[in-house]
Write a protein that holds these residues in place. Structure first.
Motif, PDB file in Angstrom:
ATOM      1  N   LEU A  27       0.816  -1.214   0.000  1.00 40.37           N
ATOM      2  CA  LEU A  27       0.000   0.000   0.000  1.00 40.37           C
ATOM      3  C   LEU A  27       0.849   1.264   0.000  1.00 40.37           C
ATOM      4  CD1 LEU A  27      -2.560  -1.178   2.691  1.00 40.37           C
ATOM      5  CD2 LEU A  27      -3.069  -0.866   0.269  1.00 40.37           C
ATOM      6  N   ALA A  54       1.930  -4.997  -4.026  1.00 39.49           N
ATOM      7  CA  ALA A  54       1.101  -4.058  -4.773  1.00 39.49           C
ATOM      8  C   ALA A  54       0.453  -4.762  -5.960  1.00 39.49           C
ATOM      9  CB  ALA A  54       1.939  -2.873  -5.245  1.00 39.49           C
ATOM     10  N   GLU A 101      -9.086   2.609   1.205  1.00 41.39           N
ATOM     11  CA  GLU A 101      -9.630   3.246   0.013  1.00 41.39           C
ATOM     12  C   GLU A 101      -8.466   3.608  -0.896  1.00 41.39           C
ATOM     13  OE1 GLU A 101     -11.981   6.439   1.610  1.00 41.39           O
ATOM     14  OE2 GLU A 101     -13.686   5.105   1.989  1.00 41.39           O
ATOM     15  N   GLY A 102      -8.448   3.015  -2.073  1.00 37.18           N
ATOM     16  CA  GLY A 102      -7.293   3.123  -2.949  1.00 37.18           C
ATOM     17  C   GLY A 102      -7.282   4.363  -3.810  1.00 37.18           C
ATOM     18  N   TRP A 103      -6.612   4.248  -4.960  1.00 36.29           N
ATOM     19  CA  TRP A 103      -6.454   5.388  -5.854  1.00 36.29           C
ATOM     20  C   TRP A 103      -7.812   5.910  -6.313  1.00 36.29           C
ATOM     21  CZ3 TRP A 103      -1.805   7.269  -5.744  1.00 36.29           C
ATOM     22  CH2 TRP A 103      -0.710   6.419  -5.550  1.00 36.29           C
ATOM     23  N   ARG A 104      -8.054   7.175  -6.042  1.00 39.58           N
ATOM     24  CA  ARG A 104      -9.272   7.850  -6.490  1.00 39.58           C
ATOM     25  C   ARG A 104      -8.875   9.210  -7.053  1.00 39.58           C
ATOM     26  NH1 ARG A 104     -13.889   5.536  -4.242  1.00 39.58           N
ATOM     27  NH2 ARG A 104     -13.501   4.038  -2.567  1.00 39.58           N
ATOM     28  N   PRO A 105      -9.652   9.755  -8.000  1.00 35.43           N
ATOM     29  CA  PRO A 105      -9.310  11.078  -8.532  1.00 35.43           C
ATOM     30  C   PRO A 105      -9.299  12.127  -7.434  1.00 35.43           C
ATOM     31  CG  PRO A 105     -10.936  10.004  -9.931  1.00 35.43           C
ATOM     32  CD  PRO A 105     -10.817   9.167  -8.688  1.00 35.43           C
ATOM     33  N   GLY A 106      -8.247  12.912  -7.394  1.00 29.33           N
ATOM     34  CA  GLY A 106      -8.144  14.032  -6.472  1.00 29.33           C
ATOM     35  C   GLY A 106      -8.309  15.334  -7.235  1.00 29.33           C
ATOM     36  N   THR A 155      -8.070  18.171  -9.871  1.00 35.66           N
ATOM     37  CA  THR A 155      -7.835  18.036 -11.304  1.00 35.66           C
ATOM     38  C   THR A 155      -8.038  19.366 -12.011  1.00 35.66           C
ATOM     39  OG1 THR A 155      -8.455  16.765 -13.281  1.00 35.66           O
ATOM     40  CG2 THR A 155     -10.230  17.404 -11.811  1.00 35.66           C
ATOM     41  N   PRO A 206       0.638  11.969   0.640  1.00 36.37           N
ATOM     42  CA  PRO A 206       0.702  10.499   0.662  1.00 36.37           C
ATOM     43  C   PRO A 206       1.188   9.975   2.007  1.00 36.37           C
ATOM     44  CG  PRO A 206       1.776  11.389  -1.300  1.00 36.37           C
ATOM     45  CD  PRO A 206       1.512  12.548  -0.398  1.00 36.37           C
TER      46      PRO A 206
END
Length: 303
Positions: A162, A176, A263-268, A270, A296
């Motif tokens: 992670l 990963a 909760e993994g990669w999500r759009p931040g 932009t 991070p």
């Protein structure tokens, strides 16, 4: 009162020691019939011994449970196929697969040789893929025959997968990769009645005792042992039971008495200008986006 896995057939890889042993015993205590897989290698993957798997089987049987040992190498096609075959030949079915086997060969990147990279990738990533492939083929056949299973897969990742971990580039990359494999398997096998999830456990095992010697020391007698492998197993058992139906494509951290949904990669933040950026514009905009983004998590072992 029947356990939550009464009558289910469960495979646990790397079940001769540590987390795998705790999982196998916990499943048996909840009524499952368990295939205990372990190649019996050392912490770095060297040597082989059938002793650990047979010892766990003996422990389960002594407690009144049902179990059978499997000593094959699940990072080979033959070994993975025979693992699934052992469950089917012995118990006539397979309901849950817990992918747990692994070992470490830690080095800083500039000192990490190809053999250490390949060995860790093989046992962790390939050792998840091949049992999953053969179990998935069985469940697909069952579904097509009109016997849609209520099957479960629990893959074992890590905080290193992670966030990364200094000195563990091979291990972090493999763990990963397991997360990506979990997402794909959840999407592909869902139509056949299979739920696929992953855990990122933290516990005292042979793989962690040196890295986390101070924080993972055994507690005083009578105190809660926060780093005992057995603390992780209740979540793993629930995820492998019918009670977890509908829970799939998720990643959980499990440590001591704590369970966390990751909760993994999500759009931040932009920005879209509707045309091509110049390099300078792209850089200026990116810095503004980073200023509004979450920081991070820190890589394990980073200063």
């Amino acid at each position: 009162m029947p356990g939550i896995c009464e009558g289910r057939v469960v495979i646990v890889t790397g079940a001769g020691r540590g987390l795998g042993r705790a999982h196998a015993r916990a499943y048996a205590a909840e009524g499952a019939r368990v295939v205990v897989n372990d190649l019996g290698v050392g912490p770095d993957g060297s040597g082989e011994s059938g002793g650990p798997a047979h010892d766990v089987v003996a422990e389960i049987r002594a407690a009144g449970g049902e179990a059978v040992a499997h000593g094959g190498d699940i990072a080979t096609t033959e070994g993975a196929a025979s693992l699934i075959g052992t469950a089917l030949d012995t118990y006539g079915r397979l309901d849950t697969l817990v992918n747990n086997a692994g070992f470490l060969r830690d080095r800083m990147l500039v000192n990490l040789d190809e053999d250490a990279w390949d060995a860790v990738m093989r046992v962790h990533l390939k050792g998840h893929f091949l049992p999953l492939k053969h179990a998935g083929a069985y469940w697909r056949a069952e579904s097509k025959a009109g016997r849609t299973p209520r099957a479960c897969v629990i893959n074992t990742s890590s905080g290193a997968g992670l966030l990364g971990s200094v000195g563990q580039g091979n291990y972090s990359a493999a763990k990963a990769g397991i997360l990506g494999l979990t997402m794909v398997a959840s999407a592909e096998l869902g139509a056949y009645g299979v739920c696929v999830n992953a855990i990122a456990p933290a516990a005292r095992t042979r793989m962690t005792e040196e890295t986390f010697a101070e924080t993972m020391a055994a507690p005083e007698e009578g105190a809660f042992d926060a780093m005992a492998p057995e603390n992780v197993s209740p979540l793993v058992v629930w995820l492998g039971s019918e009670a977890s139906a509908g829970v799939t494509g998720r990643v959980f951290e499990a440590e001591a008495g704590r369970i966390t949904v990751m909760e993994g990669w999500r759009p931040g933040p932009t920005a879209d200008r509707g045309a091509r950026w110049t390099p300078a514009e792209a850089g200026e905009t990116t810095l503004k986006l980073l200023a509004g983004a979450e920081v991070p998590g820190k890589v394990y072992g980073a200063r």
